[in-house]
Scaffold this motif. Structure first.
Motif, PDB file in Angstrom:
ATOM      1  N   MET B 207      35.285  50.839  33.850  1.00 34.70           N
ATOM      2  CA  MET B 207      35.495  52.184  34.380  1.00 34.70           C
ATOM      3  C   MET B 207      34.365  52.545  35.321  1.00 34.70           C
ATOM      4  SD  MET B 207      35.998  55.736  32.282  1.00 34.70           S
ATOM      5  CE  MET B 207      37.745  55.774  32.015  1.00 34.70           C
ATOM      6  N   GLU B 208      34.726  53.133  36.463  1.00 36.94           N
ATOM      7  CA  GLU B 208      33.697  53.609  37.385  1.00 36.94           C
ATOM      8  C   GLU B 208      34.187  54.916  37.975  1.00 36.94           C
ATOM      9  OE1 GLU B 208      30.728  53.076  38.063  1.00 36.94           O
ATOM     10  OE2 GLU B 208      30.475  54.088  39.987  1.00 36.94           O
ATOM     11  N   ASN B 209      33.360  55.932  37.879  1.00 40.41           N
ATOM     12  CA  ASN B 209      33.714  57.205  38.476  1.00 40.41           C
ATOM     13  C   ASN B 209      35.040  57.773  37.987  1.00 40.41           C
ATOM     14  OD1 ASN B 209      32.696  59.093  40.151  1.00 40.41           O
ATOM     15  ND2 ASN B 209      32.447  57.662  41.869  1.00 40.41           N
ATOM     16  N   GLY B 210      35.335  57.577  36.713  1.00 41.24           N
ATOM     17  CA  GLY B 210      36.556  58.150  36.169  1.00 41.24           C
ATOM     18  C   GLY B 210      37.815  57.351  36.447  1.00 41.24           C
ATOM     19  N   GLU B 211      37.653  56.160  37.025  1.00 34.41           N
ATOM     20  CA  GLU B 211      38.830  55.343  37.292  1.00 34.41           C
ATOM     21  C   GLU B 211      38.661  53.971  36.667  1.00 34.41           C
ATOM     22  OE1 GLU B 211      40.528  55.854  41.523  1.00 34.41           O
ATOM     23  OE2 GLU B 211      38.432  56.482  41.640  1.00 34.41           O
ATOM     24  N   ILE B 212      39.770  53.356  36.271  1.00 34.92           N
ATOM     25  CA  ILE B 212      39.700  51.976  35.796  1.00 34.92           C
ATOM     26  C   ILE B 212      39.736  51.079  37.035  1.00 34.92           C
ATOM     27  CG2 ILE B 212      40.861  50.175  34.469  1.00 34.92           C
ATOM     28  CD1 ILE B 212      39.704  52.289  32.684  1.00 34.92           C
ATOM     29  N   VAL B 213      38.657  50.313  37.240  1.00 34.39           N
ATOM     30  CA  VAL B 213      38.586  49.505  38.465  1.00 34.39           C
ATOM     31  C   VAL B 213      38.734  48.010  38.188  1.00 34.39           C
ATOM     32  CG1 VAL B 213      37.218  51.186  39.751  1.00 34.39           C
ATOM     33  CG2 VAL B 213      36.059  49.491  38.338  1.00 34.39           C
ATOM     34  N   GLY B 214      38.803  47.645  36.910  1.00 37.94           N
ATOM     35  CA  GLY B 214      38.986  46.227  36.613  1.00 37.94           C
ATOM     36  C   GLY B 214      39.434  46.026  35.187  1.00 37.94           C
ATOM     37  N   VAL B 215      40.226  44.965  34.959  1.00 38.83           N
ATOM     38  CA  VAL B 215      40.706  44.684  33.612  1.00 38.83           C
ATOM     39  C   VAL B 215      40.563  43.186  33.340  1.00 38.83           C
ATOM     40  CG1 VAL B 215      42.698  44.770  32.064  1.00 38.83           C
ATOM     41  CG2 VAL B 215      42.395  46.555  33.767  1.00 38.83           C
ATOM     42  N   ALA B 216      40.166  42.854  32.114  1.00 39.27           N
ATOM     43  CA  ALA B 216      40.152  41.445  31.703  1.00 39.27           C
ATOM     44  C   ALA B 216      41.043  41.315  30.479  1.00 39.27           C
ATOM     45  CB  ALA B 216      38.732  41.002  31.382  1.00 39.27           C
ATOM     46  N   GLN B 217      42.075  40.466  30.570  1.00 40.43           N
ATOM     47  CA  GLN B 217      43.019  40.347  29.456  1.00 40.43           C
ATOM     48  C   GLN B 217      42.549  39.374  28.387  1.00 40.43           C
ATOM     49  OE1 GLN B 217      45.231  42.379  28.999  1.00 40.43           O
ATOM     50  NE2 GLN B 217      45.895  43.208  30.975  1.00 40.43           N
ATOM     51  N   SER B 218      41.576  38.511  28.749  1.00 45.13           N
ATOM     52  CA  SER B 218      41.093  37.539  27.770  1.00 45.13           C
ATOM     53  C   SER B 218      39.649  37.190  28.091  1.00 45.13           C
ATOM     54  CB  SER B 218      41.939  36.267  27.833  1.00 45.13           C
ATOM     55  OG  SER B 218      41.728  35.670  29.095  1.00 45.13           O
ATOM     56  N   GLN B 219      39.018  36.390  27.217  1.00 40.88           N
ATOM     57  CA  GLN B 219      37.630  35.996  27.457  1.00 40.88           C
ATOM     58  C   GLN B 219      37.478  35.258  28.795  1.00 40.88           C
ATOM     59  OE1 GLN B 219      34.455  36.139  26.604  1.00 40.88           O
ATOM     60  NE2 GLN B 219      34.881  37.730  25.119  1.00 40.88           N
ATOM     61  N   ALA B 220      38.515  34.524  29.193  1.00 40.58           N
ATOM     62  CA  ALA B 220      38.426  33.747  30.431  1.00 40.58           C
ATOM     63  C   ALA B 220      38.176  34.646  31.644  1.00 40.58           C
ATOM     64  CB  ALA B 220      39.709  32.943  30.626  1.00 40.58           C
ATOM     65  N   GLU B 221      38.685  35.875  31.585  1.00 41.44           N
ATOM     66  CA  GLU B 221      38.537  36.765  32.743  1.00 41.44           C
ATOM     67  C   GLU B 221      37.304  37.645  32.624  1.00 41.44           C
ATOM     68  OE1 GLU B 221      42.231  38.913  33.091  1.00 41.44           O
ATOM     69  OE2 GLU B 221      43.369  37.123  32.522  1.00 41.44           O
ATOM     70  N   MET B 222      36.577  37.485  31.525  1.00 44.68           N
ATOM     71  CA  MET B 222      35.462  38.391  31.244  1.00 44.68           C
ATOM     72  C   MET B 222      34.328  38.268  32.256  1.00 44.68           C
ATOM     73  SD  MET B 222      35.964  40.548  28.916  1.00 44.68           S
ATOM     74  CE  MET B 222      36.844  39.970  27.486  1.00 44.68           C
ATOM     75  N   ASP B 223      34.017  37.005  32.648  1.00 44.96           N
ATOM     76  CA  ASP B 223      32.891  36.788  33.558  1.00 44.96           C
ATOM     77  C   ASP B 223      33.064  37.522  34.882  1.00 44.96           C
ATOM     78  OD1 ASP B 223      31.382  35.401  31.832  1.00 44.96           O
ATOM     79  OD2 ASP B 223      31.993  33.404  32.545  1.00 44.96           O
ATOM     80  N   SER B 224      34.277  37.520  35.386  1.00 46.08           N
ATOM     81  CA  SER B 224      34.465  38.164  36.688  1.00 46.08           C
ATOM     82  C   SER B 224      34.363  39.682  36.540  1.00 46.08           C
ATOM     83  CB  SER B 224      35.792  37.747  37.306  1.00 46.08           C
ATOM     84  OG  SER B 224      36.847  38.338  36.602  1.00 46.08           O
ATOM     85  N   LEU B 225      34.755  40.196  35.370  1.00 44.84           N
ATOM     86  CA  LEU B 225      34.626  41.638  35.142  1.00 44.84           C
ATOM     87  C   LEU B 225      33.150  42.028  35.072  1.00 44.84           C
ATOM     88  CD1 LEU B 225      36.744  43.973  34.513  1.00 44.84           C
ATOM     89  CD2 LEU B 225      35.884  43.846  32.192  1.00 44.84           C
ATOM     90  N   VAL B 226      32.368  41.191  34.385  1.00 48.83           N
ATOM     91  CA  VAL B 226      30.936  41.451  34.282  1.00 48.83           C
ATOM     92  C   VAL B 226      30.292  41.406  35.665  1.00 48.83           C
ATOM     93  CG1 VAL B 226      28.757  40.509  33.422  1.00 48.83           C
ATOM     94  CG2 VAL B 226      30.709  40.686  31.902  1.00 48.83           C
ATOM     95  N   ARG B 227      30.740  40.417  36.480  1.00 49.28           N
ATOM     96  CA  ARG B 227      30.179  40.331  37.841  1.00 49.28           C
ATOM     97  C   ARG B 227      30.516  41.585  38.648  1.00 49.28           C
ATOM     98  NH1 ARG B 227      32.601  35.626  39.361  1.00 49.28           N
ATOM     99  NH2 ARG B 227      31.890  34.666  37.420  1.00 49.28           N
TER     100      ARG B 227
END
Ligand SMILES: Nc1ncnc2c1ncn2[C@@H]1O[C@H](COP(=O)(O)OP(=O)(O)O)[C@@H](O)[C@H]1O
Ligand SMILES: [Mg+2]
Lengths: 369, 242
Positions: B207-227
């Motif tokens: 979440m950024e500024n009251g909006e959802i700007v990224g989603v990770a459906q599994s651990q595999a997608e987690m790294d890109s969300l963290v980045r």
């Protein structure tokens, strides 16, 4: 960096209550910090920088507060003068509510096993004797209570706690002694007009009776002030010590249960009071007793951490700082009560449905995971 | 339904008593938590995470959108345990949630004992709150929620006052609760601003500024969300330093 840094700062200062730490905790913190670092190294690949900055900021904050609340660090010895006020603050920070108003379950003593209702009756009995008794019965009562404290309360804290209460009582007694008869009421002299009647000098010192023991003008110790001081001492000692004995050996649940489900039962039968709500109020007040203690400690710690040099301040400035901090403590307490009320709502509280105060004692057989 | 919680196009304003001065804090938020998942909501301070939590918990009204909570009961645990603990001893505090049910003492005792052992506080039920450490207090707050057998836990930065050791201790406890739930129905929404916690998530939203700007459906997608989160923080830092 600045953004997350300030975020952390705010989080820490608003969580003031969790900061209540004794000097012992310094060691733990040092260890945690070490883990912290290793963690950081491990997480570097994925975790973002701001989080790290934030944590570094936090651990630096911890350094500041530990060095100032434990002992004056040699490097800052000049700035950190332990004059009277700082000493008092330091005492407040290192004190705990534990042997005074908080239940101490271990080690269990005979008093722990005694029925809460019986303890309450005994405590009330002590108060009545202290309030209405003669000076002899009062002194006997005090001796009894003191002996019982030493005999029954756990040795780990009983002696220290007893001395604390005694010190307080003696201070009160001392001032009563000085002040009770210090102000003499100017009486009109009513001497007989016949000079022959004035020759009563022969009666002086016929007995050993003396009303005034010591008279230094302003300070005058008389029979009355001695009596009053002894009474004040005894009353205070009996009140505080019997309450402490009751509170430290009985859990808040048991105490609450004793008077809401036994002593106040007539009120329930007569439908004059909602006893369930009373149970909750009593329990909440026990919780707040602890919170007030912690909040005072936070204020004291805040003052110590700021390294205020009290000696250089004018009286007005001291009073100003004092009132600011007390206001802060009161505001914090109000905000905490607000939060607690909110959390009661979150847990489904409303006065109609919450009609089953479960005051069970969950005695478990060890097994700390 | 596989979802425990789903929000679609949620708008929430705060401040100004709902008048012109109130400001949209949540803007078109889409977020769903699947049953049996530990869903993490990551975001910087002030991005609107707590506002979302409070809306889900029913403490704040929403102006627009849909909010469906498919499971019940739902329990929230907040940031500072000192503000959420109500009663003076551990046992009484855990039992507080049961005051609305007529249970017999043995039953209450059993439930309290179970909740305490779920959060590794077994044997401490007689302790006074003032004698607990920060980590123990937060576990206690969690036990207070668990005693009511909730199906959805709303956990709002519950590790933010804890040191690293306790932070991961509490996180592992929650993870173990969800993985070990016999019905597989228990889910949790975990709010955090610490991206290193995402290694324990089943799924996550940013979440950024009251909006959802990224989603990770599994651990595999987690790294890109963290980045993505790191980039947001980096950008913000550049704005703040001249
Ligand atoms: N009670 C309130 N009244 C008005 N605005 C608020 C209130 N609480 C929070 N806000 C605003 O809502 C935004 C999001 O806050 P919050 O949900 O607490 O963020 P987070 O939990 O992610 O740190 C912030 O910009 C804050 O200023
Ligand atoms: Mg928040």
């Amino acid at each position: 960096m600045a953004r997350s840094g300030t975020g952390c700062w705010a989080a820490r200062s608003s969580g003031g209550l969790t900061e209540a730490l004794g000097a012992r905790e310094v060691v733990h913190r040092g260890r945690n910090r070490a883990r912290f670092r290793s963690h950081r190294r491990r997480g570097d690949a994925r975790a973002p920088a701001p989080v790290h900055d934030c944590r570094r900021e936090r651990s630096r904050r911890l350094d500041v507060s530990t060095s100032s609340s434990s002992s004056p660090a040699p490097s800052s010895a000049g700035a950190h003068k332990f004059d009277g006020i700082s000493k008092i603050l330091n005492q407040v920070v290192t004190a705990t509510s534990i042997p005074y108003v908080t239940y101490v379950p271990e080690p269990a003593t005979v008093l722990h096993r005694l029925d809460a209702r019986l303890k309450q009756v005994l405590a009330v009995g002590c108060l009545v004797v202290a309030a209405r008794g003669t000076i002899e019965t009062r002194l006997a009562l005090c001796l009894g209570i003191g002996a019982a404290s030493v005999a029954f309360l756990p040795k780990t804290y009983s002696v220290k706690q007893l001395l604390g209460v005694l010190k307080l009582c003696l201070v009160v007694g001392f001032f009563t002694l000085l002040a009770a008869d210090a102000v003499t009421v100017p009486l009109q002299q009513r001497l007989p007009s016949d000079p022959a009647l004035l020759g009563l000098a022969a009666f002086e010192d016929a007995t050993s009776y003396k009303y005034t023991f010591v008279n230094f003008g302003l300070i005058k110790i008389t029979r009355r002030s001695v009596n009053l001081a002894a009474a004040a001492c005894a009353l205070q000692f009996a009140t505080i010590q019997s309450t402490v004995m009751c509170l430290t050996t009985t859990s808040p649940e048991e105490l609450t249960k004793a008077y809401t489900q036994f002593f106040l039962l007539p009120l329930k039968w007569l439908r004059v009071a909602n006893v369930n709500e009373l149970s909750l109020s009593v329990l909440l007040s026990f919780r707040f007793l602890g919170l007030i203690f912690e909040e005072l400690q936070n204020v004291a710690k805040g003052m110590l951490a700021r390294n205020i040099n009290w000696r250089d301040l004018k009286l007005v400035a001291r009073i100003d700082i004092g009132t600011t901090l007390i206001t802060k403590a009161v505001n914090n307490l109000l905000s905490i009560s607000n939060q607690i009320a909110r959390s009661m709502m979150v847990r489904g509280y409303n006065s109609k449905s919450f009609s089953h105060p479960h005051l069970v004692d969950v005695k478990e057989d060890g097994g700390n995971g | 339904m596989m979802e425990a919680l789903s929000a679609r196009g949620l708008w929430v304003s705060r401040g100004g008593n709902g008048g012109a001065a109130s400001k949209a804090v949540l803007k078109n938020v889409n977020l769903s938590v699947r049953r049996g998942h530990l869903h993490m909501l990551l975001g910087r301070n002030g991005s609107g995470k707590s506002t979302f939590m409070e809306t889900v918990a029913g403490l704040l009204p929403y102006q627009n959108g849909e909010l469906e909570i498919e499971v019940s009961p739902t329990r929230m645990v907040s940031q500072n345990p000192d503000h959420s603990i109500i009663l003076p001893t551990v046992g009484a505090e855990v039992a507080f949630g049961l005051w609305d049910q007529a249970l017999d003492p043995d039953d209450v005792r059993e439930r309290v004992r179970r909740a305490l052992s779920q959060v590794n506080l077994g044997g401490l039920s007689e302790k006074a709150i003032g004698t607990l450490s920060g980590g123990q207090k937060q576990r206690l707050a969690l036990a207070g929620a668990l005693v009511e057998s909730p199906k959805l836990l709303l956990l709002d930065e519950i590790t933010s006052f804890l040191d690293a050791e306790n932070q991961f201790g509490v996180l592992r406890t929650v993870k173990a609760l969800i993985d070990g739930d016999p019905t597989g129905d228990l889910s949790a929404l975990w709010v955090t601003h610490r991206s290193e916690e995402l290694q324990y998530a089943s799924s996550a939203s940013l979440m950024e500024n009251g909006e959802i700007v990224g989603v990770a459906q599994s651990q595999a997608e987690m790294d890109s969300l963290v980045r993505q989160f790191e980039e947001i923080c980096e950008g913000q830092r550049r704005l703040m330093t001249p």
